[in-house]
Design a protein around this motif. Structure first.
Motif, PDB file in Angstrom:
ATOM      1  N   GLN A   1     -12.523  38.401  -1.746  1.00 37.71           N
ATOM      2  CA  GLN A   1     -11.106  38.599  -2.092  1.00 37.71           C
ATOM      3  C   GLN A   1     -10.882  39.377  -3.395  1.00 37.71           C
ATOM      4  O   GLN A   1     -10.042  40.297  -3.423  1.00 37.71           O
ATOM      5  N   PRO A   2     -11.577  39.088  -4.497  1.00 42.04           N
ATOM      6  CA  PRO A   2     -11.306  39.828  -5.737  1.00 42.04           C
ATOM      7  C   PRO A   2     -11.524  41.334  -5.620  1.00 42.04           C
ATOM      8  O   PRO A   2     -10.966  42.108  -6.415  1.00 42.04           O
ATOM      9  N   HIS A   3     -12.289  41.780  -4.650  1.00 46.23           N
ATOM     10  CA  HIS A   3     -12.531  43.203  -4.465  1.00 46.23           C
ATOM     11  C   HIS A   3     -11.420  43.886  -3.669  1.00 46.23           C
ATOM     12  O   HIS A   3     -11.419  45.107  -3.531  1.00 46.23           O
TER      13      HIS A   3
ATOM     14  N   PRO B   1      -7.704  43.294  -4.165  1.00 42.44           N
ATOM     15  CA  PRO B   1      -6.565  42.608  -4.788  1.00 42.44           C
ATOM     16  C   PRO B   1      -5.211  42.976  -4.201  1.00 42.44           C
ATOM     17  O   PRO B   1      -4.234  42.251  -4.407  1.00 42.44           O
ATOM     18  N   ASP B   2      -5.136  44.088  -3.462  1.00 43.15           N
ATOM     19  CA  ASP B   2      -3.858  44.507  -2.883  1.00 43.15           C
ATOM     20  C   ASP B   2      -3.520  43.764  -1.597  1.00 43.15           C
ATOM     21  O   ASP B   2      -2.431  43.948  -1.046  1.00 43.15           O
TER      22      ASP B   2
ATOM     23  N   GLN C   1      -3.459  40.073   0.812  1.00 44.80           N
ATOM     24  CA  GLN C   1      -3.468  38.611   0.800  1.00 44.80           C
ATOM     25  C   GLN C   1      -4.446  38.131   1.881  1.00 44.80           C
ATOM     26  O   GLN C   1      -4.436  38.621   3.011  1.00 44.80           O
TER      27      GLN C   1
ATOM     28  N   LYS D   1      -4.365  33.154  -4.249  1.00 38.16           N
ATOM     29  CA  LYS D   1      -4.524  34.417  -3.517  1.00 38.16           C
ATOM     30  C   LYS D   1      -5.147  34.236  -2.135  1.00 38.16           C
ATOM     31  O   LYS D   1      -5.275  35.195  -1.386  1.00 38.16           O
TER      32      LYS D   1
END
Length: 372
Positions: free
Chosen positions: A209-211, A213-214, A216, A237
């Motif tokens: 997920q952190p890679h 960020p745009d 959900q 997130k």
């Protein structure tokens, strides 16, 4: 007439429910008892054992629970004897149902099998057992017809029941609002329906997920697992929806999917995906020795070529998962090639009506038998 149906998994419960509706349409006096789940119960079956008690995944877990499984088989036989059905209908769930079929045939029950065990994938000799113990086999993939012909076993291709499930799907108009989702693009995480699958897959899926960020990230949870089981994977997130997989797919830009029926469902919704699979090393080494097909995802097996990327066992790494997810999100050519493959798969799978056709044929065959 009386029907006893056995489905040992979530997908079998769904397809079993549509089969029950079809049987009731063809036989207004149908009395149905089943081992299944909530969908089958809602369709009108009396459920005596829920599939959540039967969900054992992998060779190691099956071995650990062999005593319990054999006990369930004994209970099931006694219930069939007490019910005395005109037809025993088995849905997938090979390890359990093949044992029941052998016993049932010896005891002169009429045995139908809907959704063949994947004998074409491994231990192909089981095709002989199916031929010997099954009165009629209804298959859902076109390549299964030619496979069983090698064993001089005529089977009926009825189309794929996922078309039925998707055709009956009514999208929720307030899905985003109800689940407190924003208008940002969605990446769906489909980690499976068994506890072992979720444990193996979800940690790695959410780590990506952190890679991205745009987007959900939304987990497709299942009601047979407690919500508390998913909570360690959630944050501001990463969210969770329960038993709303089709709604989720209809809103998704991409998906990370554990190998299984969900890969084909994702394809039918035309959502680009990366297929994931990892199990215990012992189970994997056994499967690797036995497997007889070049792919593990149903999408690639039906297409007979690589349409979706499969990350299996040691290849299922954080880096590989991020790379493949980036391709289906950012590379339009890569994405469009996958969608074109999906359309070819759809064309080969037939049309809506697999469960209706199967239910009608079962009743027809029983009526012919009774009138002889």
């Amino acid at each position: 007439m009386k029907y006893f149906i056995i489905a040992g998994e979530r997908s079998g419960d769904l397809h079993g429910s549509n089969l029950i509706k079809a049987i009731k349409n063809a036989d207004s006096n149908a009395e149905i008892m089943a081992w299944g789940g909530d969908y089958m119960q809602e369709a009108g079956a009396k459920i005596s054992k829920h599939y959540r008690e039967l969900a054992f995944m992998g060779f190691l877990e099956v071995l650990k629970n062999l005593g319990k499984i054999l006990g369930f088989i004994g209970i099931c036989k006694k219930e069939i004897e007490a019910f005395q059905p005109d037809a025993l209908i088995l849905i997938d769930y090979a390890g359990f149902n093949l044992r029941i079929a052998k016993w049932a045939k010896k005891n002169n029950y009429k045995v139908f099998y809907y959704i063949s065990p994947k004998v074409w994938a491994w231990n192909q000799g089981r095709a002989w057992s199916l031929k010997k113990n099954i009165d009629r086999l209804f298959v859902i993939f076109p390549f299964e017809v030619s496979f069983f012909k090698k064993y001089d076993f005529e089977v009926e291709f009825v189309g794929n029941p996922l078309f039925d499930a998707i055709a009956n799907f009514q999208p929720a108009s307030n899905f985003l609002e109800e689940n407190k989702l924003t208008n940002r693009k969605v990446i769906a995480l489909l980690p499976g329906s068994r506890k072992q699958e979720v444990e193996n897959m979800l940690n790695l899926m959410v780590a990506t997920q952190p890679h991205f960020p745009d987007f959900q990230f939304v987990i497709a949870g299942v009601g047979n697992l407690p919500r508390s089981f998913y909570e360690p994977f959630l944050n501001e997130k990463i969210t969770l929806v329960i038993d709303q997989t089709y709604d989720l797919l209809s809103h998704s830009t991409a998906a990370l999917v554990t190998s299984g029926t969900a890969t084909l469902e994702t394809a039918l919704f035309e959502v680009p995906q990366v297929v994931c699979y990892k199990t215990s090393n012992i189970s994997y080494q056994i499967v690797k020795m036995l497997i007889k097909v070049p792919f593990i995802s149903l999408v690639n097996l039906v297409a007979e070529k690589e349409v979706v990327k499969e990350l299996i066992q040691k290849d299922l790494t954080f880096g590989n998962l991020c790379d493949e997810l980036t391709k289906i999100i950012r590379n339009s050519e890569f994405k469009e090639r996958q969608i074109r493959g999906y359309k070819e798969v759809k064309l080969s799978l037939g049309e809506v009506g697999a469960s209706e056709k199967t239910g009608r044929r079962i009743v027809e065959i029983l009526n012919i038998k009774q009138n002889q």
